[in-house]
Motif scaffolding. Sequence first.
Motif, PDB file in Angstrom:
ATOM      1  N   ARG A  67       0.847  -1.198   0.000  1.00 23.81           N
ATOM      2  CA  ARG A  67       0.000   0.000   0.000  1.00 23.81           C
ATOM      3  C   ARG A  67       0.875   1.238   0.000  1.00 23.81           C
ATOM      4  N   PRO A  68       0.328   2.372  -0.427  1.00 24.98           N
ATOM      5  CA  PRO A  68       1.111   3.602  -0.344  1.00 24.98           C
ATOM      6  C   PRO A  68       1.598   3.793   1.087  1.00 24.98           C
ATOM      7  N   GLY A  69       2.903   3.953   1.247  1.00 26.12           N
ATOM      8  CA  GLY A  69       3.454   4.144   2.576  1.00 26.12           C
ATOM      9  C   GLY A  69       4.094   2.912   3.165  1.00 26.12           C
ATOM     10  N   GLY A  70       4.004   1.778   2.510  1.00 23.66           N
ATOM     11  CA  GLY A  70       4.622   0.577   3.062  1.00 23.66           C
ATOM     12  C   GLY A  70       3.842  -0.648   2.659  1.00 23.66           C
ATOM     13  N   VAL A  71       3.707  -1.558   3.602  1.00 25.50           N
ATOM     14  CA  VAL A  71       2.886  -2.736   3.357  1.00 25.50           C
ATOM     15  C   VAL A  71       1.835  -2.816   4.447  1.00 25.50           C
ATOM     16  N   ALA A  72       0.817  -3.658   4.232  1.00 26.30           N
ATOM     17  CA  ALA A  72      -0.341  -3.657   5.121  1.00 26.30           C
ATOM     18  C   ALA A  72      -0.006  -4.219   6.489  1.00 26.30           C
ATOM     19  N   ALA A  73       0.866  -5.208   6.540  1.00 29.75           N
ATOM     20  CA  ALA A  73       1.163  -5.846   7.820  1.00 29.75           C
ATOM     21  C   ALA A  73       2.577  -6.370   7.772  1.00 29.75           C
ATOM     22  N   ASP A  74       3.146  -6.578   8.929  1.00 32.47           N
ATOM     23  CA  ASP A  74       4.494  -7.136   8.974  1.00 32.47           C
ATOM     24  C   ASP A  74       4.433  -8.618   8.617  1.00 32.47           C
ATOM     25  N   LEU A  75       5.597  -9.167   8.286  1.00 31.97           N
ATOM     26  CA  LEU A  75       5.644 -10.592   7.980  1.00 31.97           C
ATOM     27  C   LEU A  75       5.309 -11.391   9.223  1.00 31.97           C
ATOM     28  N   PRO A  76       4.615 -12.518   9.068  1.00 34.60           N
ATOM     29  CA  PRO A  76       4.240 -13.298  10.252  1.00 34.60           C
ATOM     30  C   PRO A  76       5.459 -13.979  10.864  1.00 34.60           C
ATOM     31  N   ASP A  77       5.313 -14.383  12.107  1.00 27.49           N
ATOM     32  CA  ASP A  77       6.409 -15.112  12.754  1.00 27.49           C
ATOM     33  C   ASP A  77       6.708 -16.381  11.976  1.00 27.49           C
ATOM     34  N   GLY A  78       7.962 -16.719  11.872  1.00 25.89           N
ATOM     35  CA  GLY A  78       8.335 -17.972  11.207  1.00 25.89           C
ATOM     36  C   GLY A  78       8.308 -17.889   9.707  1.00 25.89           C
ATOM     37  N   TRP A  79       8.261 -16.679   9.157  1.00 26.43           N
ATOM     38  CA  TRP A  79       8.210 -16.576   7.689  1.00 26.43           C
ATOM     39  C   TRP A  79       9.489 -17.082   7.064  1.00 26.43           C
ATOM     40  N   GLU A  80      10.600 -16.990   7.838  1.00 21.60           N
ATOM     41  CA  GLU A  80      11.874 -17.449   7.273  1.00 21.60           C
ATOM     42  C   GLU A  80      11.802 -18.933   6.906  1.00 21.60           C
ATOM     43  N   ASP A  81      11.110 -19.720   7.745  1.00 21.18           N
ATOM     44  CA  ASP A  81      11.054 -21.153   7.480  1.00 21.18           C
ATOM     45  C   ASP A  81      10.309 -21.437   6.184  1.00 21.18           C
ATOM     46  N   ASP A  82       9.197 -20.713   5.970  1.00 21.29           N
ATOM     47  CA  ASP A  82       8.430 -20.933   4.753  1.00 21.29           C
ATOM     48  C   ASP A  82       9.240 -20.581   3.524  1.00 21.29           C
ATOM     49  N   VAL A  83       9.959 -19.440   3.605  1.00 22.10           N
ATOM     50  CA  VAL A  83      10.774 -19.037   2.461  1.00 22.10           C
ATOM     51  C   VAL A  83      11.888 -20.055   2.242  1.00 22.10           C
ATOM     52  N   GLU A  84      12.403 -20.575   3.341  1.00 30.78           N
ATOM     53  CA  GLU A  84      13.455 -21.588   3.248  1.00 30.78           C
ATOM     54  C   GLU A  84      12.952 -22.810   2.479  1.00 30.78           C
ATOM     55  N   VAL A  85      11.715 -23.213   2.772  1.00 32.23           N
ATOM     56  CA  VAL A  85      11.124 -24.358   2.060  1.00 32.23           C
ATOM     57  C   VAL A  85      11.017 -24.049   0.571  1.00 32.23           C
ATOM     58  N   ILE A  86      10.551 -22.847   0.260  1.00 33.86           N
ATOM     59  CA  ILE A  86      10.429 -22.474  -1.156  1.00 33.86           C
ATOM     60  C   ILE A  86      11.796 -22.518  -1.820  1.00 33.86           C
ATOM     61  N   LEU A  87      12.802 -22.015  -1.113  1.00 30.38           N
ATOM     62  CA  LEU A  87      14.143 -21.939  -1.700  1.00 30.38           C
ATOM     63  C   LEU A  87      14.745 -23.315  -1.939  1.00 30.38           C
ATOM     64  N   THR A  88      14.309 -24.312  -1.177  1.00 31.19           N
ATOM     65  CA  THR A  88      14.868 -25.643  -1.418  1.00 31.19           C
ATOM     66  C   THR A  88      14.026 -26.444  -2.406  1.00 31.19           C
ATOM     67  N   ARG A  89      12.708 -26.273  -2.323  1.00 33.21           N
ATOM     68  CA  ARG A  89      11.848 -27.134  -3.144  1.00 33.21           C
ATOM     69  C   ARG A  89      11.840 -26.697  -4.609  1.00 33.21           C
ATOM     70  N   ILE A  90      11.823 -25.405  -4.870  1.00 31.87           N
ATOM     71  CA  ILE A  90      11.631 -24.973  -6.260  1.00 31.87           C
ATOM     72  C   ILE A  90      12.835 -25.288  -7.149  1.00 31.87           C
ATOM     73  N   PRO A  91      14.083 -25.081  -6.700  1.00 36.06           N
ATOM     74  CA  PRO A  91      15.189 -25.475  -7.597  1.00 36.06           C
ATOM     75  C   PRO A  91      15.144 -26.949  -7.961  1.00 36.06           C
ATOM     76  N   ALA A  92      14.762 -27.802  -6.999  1.00 37.92           N
ATOM     77  CA  ALA A  92      14.651 -29.226  -7.309  1.00 37.92           C
ATOM     78  C   ALA A  92      13.584 -29.460  -8.369  1.00 37.92           C
ATOM     79  N   ALA A  93      12.466 -28.730  -8.230  1.00 37.22           N
ATOM     80  CA  ALA A  93      11.381 -28.887  -9.203  1.00 37.22           C
ATOM     81  C   ALA A  93      11.827 -28.402 -10.585  1.00 37.22           C
ATOM     82  N   LEU A  94      12.576 -27.297 -10.613  1.00 42.26           N
ATOM     83  CA  LEU A  94      13.048 -26.778 -11.902  1.00 42.26           C
ATOM     84  C   LEU A  94      13.927 -27.808 -12.599  1.00 42.26           C
ATOM     85  N   ALA A  95      14.759 -28.472 -11.810  1.00 40.93           N
ATOM     86  CA  ALA A  95      15.608 -29.508 -12.408  1.00 40.93           C
ATOM     87  C   ALA A  95      14.745 -30.597 -13.025  1.00 40.93           C
ATOM     88  N   GLU A  96      13.640 -30.918 -12.360  1.00 46.89           N
ATOM     89  CA  GLU A  96      12.725 -31.923 -12.909  1.00 46.89           C
ATOM     90  C   GLU A  96      12.115 -31.463 -14.220  1.00 46.89           C
TER      91      GLU A  96
END
Lengths: 478, 350
Positions: free
Chosen positions: A243-272
């Motif tokens: 939104r103008p001025g920033g974003v609507a809400a801060d990232l939720p707790d534990g967002w790093e873990d979810d991003v970590e999963v994306i970072l590991t799963r998607i390269p493997a999928a791309l290789a497939e």
Amino acid sequence: MSDTPDLATGNLEAPTTEAPPESAAQPSPTARQRREVHDAWVAGTEEPAWVREATDEGAQELLPEADDPAASSQRGIVVADDYVVEDDVDEEERQIINMGPQHPSTHGVLRLHLELEGEKIHRVKPIIGYLHTGMEKTAETLTYLQGGTNVTRMDYLSPFHNELVYSLAVEQLLGIDVPPRAEAIRILMTELNRIASHLVWIATQGMDVGAISMMLYGWRERELCLDFFEKVTGLRMNHNYVRPGGVAADLPDGWEDDVEVILTRIPAALAEYEEILNANPIFLDRTQGVGVITPEECRAFGVTGANARASGVDWDLRKAFPYSGIDRYDFDVPLGTHGDVYDRWLVRLEEIRQSLRIVSQVLATMPAGDYRTDDRKVTPPPRKRIDESMEALIHHFKLFTEGFKVPEGEVYQAVESPRGELGVYLVSNGGARPWRLHMRTPSFAHVQALPVMMTDSLVADIVATLASVDPVLGDVDR
Amino acid sequence: MTGWETLLTAAIKVAVAFALLLSLTIVLVWFERKIVADMQNRLGPTRAGPYGMLQTVADGVKLLFKESVTPRRVEFALYIAAPIAALVPALLIFLVIPIGRPFTLGDRVIDLAGTDLNVAVLYVLALSSLAVYAVVLAGWSSGSKYPLLGAVRASAQMISYEAAMGLALVPVILFTGTTSIRAIVDAQAGEFLSFLGIWNIVLVPSFLIFFIAGVAETNRAPFDLVEAESEIVGGYHTEYSGFRFALFFLAEYINIFNISALTTTLFLGGWHGPTFGAPEWLAWVFPIVWFFVKTVALVFVFVWIRASLPRMRYDQLMQFGWKRLIPLTLVWIILSTVAIGFRRFGAPWG
């Protein structure tokens, strides 16, 4: 004739009893013929014989106004800069096919008017407007804070980019800066959105050349991103998060873990994906040398994004006009050489990898701090302050009823959306609502370049090319 | 056997074959959907019956009760005839395929095949060429453009691959010295590694070419451009609905089964397989089981191909057929003829 005064025109005198002109009373021959066809259709009987003589399609005769050159041009009957294959095939040998708006692979409601000789394409006319809902006009009736809900629905596969470009434009007019954390969150979300959008593209590209499993695979990995979006914003699409001025809400707790999963799963999928299609001879035959567009034609037609980069145009707005602090991160811009469907495939696969690189850097360097500006004229005060401060309550009330006022001026701001240069031209007259909003959408420019890529190919190439260009019809028509 | 007995046996055989094909279609559709779903990380049908096995029945019943919409511009007689023309050859082909070894009932020997023709291979080729008529008629009589494109593609594709298919069988006929399918199956009997017969699969190129051409004949992926949904909507059956569409659908799956069964019969030893020393009263079950195991394995290959390969383009399909497959077949015919000649008459230097 009644003598009711005409309130609409302000003419309170009794209307004249003069007979209407002769021409209006008698339906024109064309109109009568149209009526005949309609009646026959309703009654379920055969059409009058002249219809079949007129066209081989039956009741598809043109409207009376079709002769008007302006109308013809508007409706795509006459195209000034047409790409036509010149040869000596008789007109009689050709047939017209309307591919779309209801067709399994026109990615929404695009209509392609194809002139075929057998399977060969002589001419392509993209006809758009089936999804036009007047969103740019709607924006003029929404406050700047509400505008995000509107623009996010335009390109429904990359909502964050639409919100981001709109917010950047508003912020530029306001002359405010957003905190570093907000910038980093914006980059995180938009780059993940690029990955999600490209995954949809991989899925549909595979589907359209007949690799049906590819569709499910692309959807499967995209789900990871959408789950994360849902966790952060509460919605899978149309988030209204940036939104103008920033974003609507801060990232939720534990967002790093979810991003970590994306970072590991998607390269493997791309290789497939690469394993299943990159060296598949059928896939290579279907994509190499198909739907070629040269760098010059890219520039002439306003083709941007991965489509232009696949032709070798080194143009990425993230490098050329960095926004939201993207220049702080390290990434490469993949380039193709041939400008065909296969190069677009390779470029987009590589772009996913580069976006993952950016995401991992954001993950490592996410700054602490506020997720939106502390300018109380733009962002609502924290909930706690409303209970104790009269001014905070007033600010809150004014922000969500009247909205904030934006100084007079105009601005063009563009970001690199998954499809290409997504620009917004915003004019403010000093009020709380935009005076004019125009989106320069990449899909619109890409659809007009379709004839360049499709002419002189086969019906099957139409589908492969269209998928590779990755048009989003919501983005085309707005 | 008296005349009445012959007639009765034939009638029972036809009825059994018909019922078998219809029920097999139901199972095969379910099988394909489950396998493809598994390959695509989906569940496939789960609702109707155990493991969704009755899904096809439900779909079939739905199709039967649907209105058969007839567009106004169709050539009605041909439009009606086309689905029948698709189904009948498909049903007829199955009649010459033996699904088990002959068994004796009293003093009568009953073949587990509809009939045995001494030119069965030619009969099969002739009937499978008839299938193209159904597609062309359907596409042309629909009076619509996408079906017409589908029909044009079909006529070119099926005629081209018909040639490769027929040529691929020449080495088989030379190798076994007969065109009777029963005799071809019998020729593959034998004791090799204590139970394996010397199957015609030793003619590997013939096997591969026949199977590839078979996939193209049945218009399945990657040769499914006759009904390529993403290009020409539904191809030749775009304008068909309800029961008429069901007939096309049925014909397609029966053809898949037929091609798999023919490949089994001609190359994989037909119903031959180990019986594990079972007593005589039980021994006739094993051939039937072996026949279906081999056939379903080939159907699985059909499905596997469909889930993995993209669709070919029209011109590439023709190039593949005429420039690769047919020259390869011709070379193979020469090579195999020489080899078979040596085998039969001895090498000139030997």
